[in-house]
Each structure stands twice: as structure tokens, then as C-alpha cells.
Design an enzyme around this catalytic site. Sequence first.
Site, PDB file in Angstrom:
ATOM      1  N   GLY A   1       1.568  -1.567  -3.543  1.00  0.00           N
ATOM      2  CA  GLY A   1       1.186  -1.534  -2.138  1.00  0.00           C
ATOM      3  C   GLY A   1      -0.242  -1.947  -1.886  1.00  0.00           C
ATOM      4  O   GLY A   1      -0.699  -1.943  -0.746  1.00  0.00           O
ATOM      5  N   CYS A   2      -0.958  -2.313  -2.928  1.00  0.00           N
ATOM      6  CA  CYS A   2      -2.334  -2.762  -2.782  1.00  0.00           C
ATOM      7  C   CYS A   2      -2.370  -4.283  -2.930  1.00  0.00           C
ATOM      8  O   CYS A   2      -1.742  -4.835  -3.830  1.00  0.00           O
ATOM      9  CB  CYS A   2      -3.234  -2.143  -3.851  1.00  0.00           C
ATOM     10  SG  CYS A   2      -3.390  -0.352  -3.723  1.00  0.00           S
ATOM     11  N   ALA A   3      -3.099  -4.959  -2.045  1.00  0.00           N
ATOM     12  CA  ALA A   3      -3.232  -6.409  -2.146  1.00  0.00           C
ATOM     13  C   ALA A   3      -4.024  -6.773  -3.395  1.00  0.00           C
ATOM     14  O   ALA A   3      -3.697  -7.722  -4.094  1.00  0.00           O
ATOM     15  CB  ALA A   3      -3.906  -6.966  -0.900  1.00  0.00           C
ATOM     16  N   SER A   4      -5.065  -6.017  -3.682  1.00  0.00           N
ATOM     17  CA  SER A   4      -5.831  -6.191  -4.916  1.00  0.00           C
ATOM     18  C   SER A   4      -5.133  -5.418  -6.019  1.00  0.00           C
ATOM     19  O   SER A   4      -4.304  -4.556  -5.761  1.00  0.00           O
ATOM     20  CB  SER A   4      -7.247  -5.632  -4.755  1.00  0.00           C
ATOM     21  OG  SER A   4      -7.896  -6.212  -3.660  1.00  0.00           O
TER      22      SER A   4
END
Length: 140
Positions: free
Chosen positions: A47-50
Site C-alpha cells: 500500500g506504499c508507493a515507495s
Amino acid sequence: MASLETIIDDFAFLDDWEDRYRYVIELGKALPDLADDKRDARYKVNGCASQVWLVSHVANDAADPVMTFEGDSDAHIVRGLVAIVLAVYSGKKASDIAKTDAIEIFDRIGLVENLSSQRANGLRSMVKRIREEALALAPA
């Protein structure tokens, strides 16, 4: 690492958002590096772009164990957000972690409203994962 109280006080002192972002980046730079063997799918936060990794440790096998956390990210600002999340939760009992919503703290210092939607979603994913792990260990 800075304590949560220090972070909140420092945010109150900084008026300009550019200064606050620089401070978040500095918090990330102060975060201890995560060992390479912990940078794998087991510890990756979805769920994290990074890329973000969180490692949980249970300090004892008490009914309400103390949990500590390690974390890292490949993005400077996100690494700073990880540092703040760890300041909120690391070293606390599982029951306290399960009851504490770090997003409320981020809202109080005005950080969530100044994050991109992708970073805010990643932050929520980190908090959700930590709280779910704590809830599984906390007494009923």
C-alpha cells in the site's frame, strides 16, 4: 532517534512547511539503517508507493508484551515518516499500540494534510500493519 514529544515540539516551532519537510527528512537520516536481509517481501509494507519495510520485535512473552520496531524506506520523506511512526509505537506495550492511532498525531501536527495522497495512504498502511500486529498480541 528523537522522542515523540521532541518531534511534536519541533513541529510546533517550525512555521514553514518547507522547513517541516526538511525536518522530516532529517528524522529519516537519523533512522538506523535496516539490515539488507530485512529488506525482503516478509517485511515490506503493502500500500506504499515507495518501498517501505517494517520489522516487529516482541521484547518478552508477557501477556501484554512490549514491542519494538525497525523500519526503512527508499524515499527520503517516507523514511522520515517511518521514523515518526516508530517514535509513536516502538517500546510500548501491545495493548497501548493497538489503542493508539498515529494518524491522529500526524493530523494534530498538520502533517497528513500536507502529504500527497500516495504518501498519506502509505502512512495509513504502516499504522494499520503495526496496530494489527499489536492487536494480535494484546490481551483480550
